[in-house]
Write an enzyme that holds these catalytic residues in place. Sequence first.
Site, PDB file in Angstrom:
ATOM      1  N   ASP A   1       3.505  -3.383  -1.873  1.00  0.00           N
ATOM      2  CA  ASP A   1       3.767  -2.077  -3.237  1.00  0.00           C
ATOM      3  C   ASP A   1       4.042  -2.804  -4.707  1.00  0.00           C
ATOM      4  O   ASP A   1       5.120  -3.178  -4.813  1.00  0.00           O
ATOM      5  CB  ASP A   1       4.347  -1.399  -2.218  1.00  0.00           C
ATOM      6  CG  ASP A   1       3.697  -0.654  -1.008  1.00  0.00           C
ATOM      7  OD1 ASP A   1       3.056   0.088  -1.548  1.00  0.00           O
ATOM      8  OD2 ASP A   1       4.917  -0.644  -0.514  1.00  0.00           O
TER       9      ASP A   1
ATOM     10  N   ASP B   1       4.674  -9.704  -1.650  1.00  0.00           N
ATOM     11  CA  ASP B   1       5.181  -8.637  -0.794  1.00  0.00           C
ATOM     12  C   ASP B   1       3.412  -7.879  -1.047  1.00  0.00           C
ATOM     13  O   ASP B   1       2.757  -7.943  -1.810  1.00  0.00           O
ATOM     14  CB  ASP B   1       6.366  -8.430  -2.514  1.00  0.00           C
ATOM     15  CG  ASP B   1       6.378  -6.789  -2.280  1.00  0.00           C
ATOM     16  OD1 ASP B   1       6.377  -6.073  -1.791  1.00  0.00           O
ATOM     17  OD2 ASP B   1       6.342  -5.946  -3.303  1.00  0.00           O
TER      18      ASP B   1
ATOM     19  N   ASP C   1       7.917  -8.013  -6.572  1.00  0.00           N
ATOM     20  CA  ASP C   1       7.579  -7.379  -8.151  1.00  0.00           C
ATOM     21  C   ASP C   1       9.727  -6.658  -8.157  1.00  0.00           C
ATOM     22  O   ASP C   1       9.627  -5.741  -9.074  1.00  0.00           O
ATOM     23  CB  ASP C   1       6.701  -6.071  -8.198  1.00  0.00           C
ATOM     24  CG  ASP C   1       7.270  -5.468  -7.152  1.00  0.00           C
ATOM     25  OD1 ASP C   1       7.400  -5.771  -5.969  1.00  0.00           O
ATOM     26  OD2 ASP C   1       6.884  -4.069  -7.276  1.00  0.00           O
TER      27      ASP C   1
END
Length: 230
Positions: free
Chosen positions: A19, A17, A180
Site C-alpha cells: 500500500d 511494501d 513509503d
Amino acid sequence: MVNSVQFPLRIEAVVIDLDGTLLHTAPDLAEAANRMLADLGMPPVPEETLKSYIGNGVAQLIKRTLTGEMYGEPDSELFARAKPIYEKNYDEVVSLYSRPFPGVVEGLQALKAAGYHLACITNKAARFTLPLLKDTGLHDYFELILSGDTLPKMKPDPLPLLHAAEFFGVAIDRMLLIGDSQNDAQAARAAGCHVFCVPYGYNHGQDVNNLDLDAVVDNLVAASKLICKA
C-alpha cells in the site's frame, strides 16, 4: 534524513511494501471504510483523512476510522461489530480502483531482469493481499509474499525482513526494502537492511525526507538505478 552511503548499493534481494509503494489502494480502502460507517449509521470520512490512517494493518485502520484519532481506542463492542463489516466490504472492493503507481511495473521488470530476488512485504491481511496482487497483475513478480498475518509480528518489527533474508539465503545487509513510511524505515533499521522510500505514498501525511533512509527515490525505476548485483 538520508544517510551518507556509497552508491550503487550491492544488493541481492529487494523487498517491497504494498500500500502506497506498489499500489494506490487508498480509494478502495476508503470505499470499504465508508461503506462500513454507513452500515453502522455513522457519517462518512473524507478519502484524504482515511489515506492518513493507512499503514498499520486493517484493525488499526478500522479503529482510526471509528475514532478519528491515530491511536484512539473505540468501544470494544463497536469495534467487534465493525471489523467483520469492514472486511466484508473490503473483500467486495479490494481491487475496484487500486492500480500500480507510475514506474512500478517497469521497475519490477527491471529488477527481475537484473536477477534480484523479489518479495512483497505488507501489513495487509493475506485474504486481501493475494487477490489484490493477482487482480493488478503484480503477483507473479514475487518469489515471496508476506502479509500482516503471515508471521507472528509485522512491520515495524524486523521479523518479516529477517524472515525474507533467511528465505532467500542472503545476508541482511545485501537486502533492500523499498517502502513509503516510517514503518518501513523502522523495520529496515531494526533488521539491519538498506531502505529507500518513495515520496508519493501513505506516511500518515508526513514527509519521507525526514525519515532515517538510504535514499528517497521517485519510483521503482529510480531505485533500480541505485543498486547493483552483489
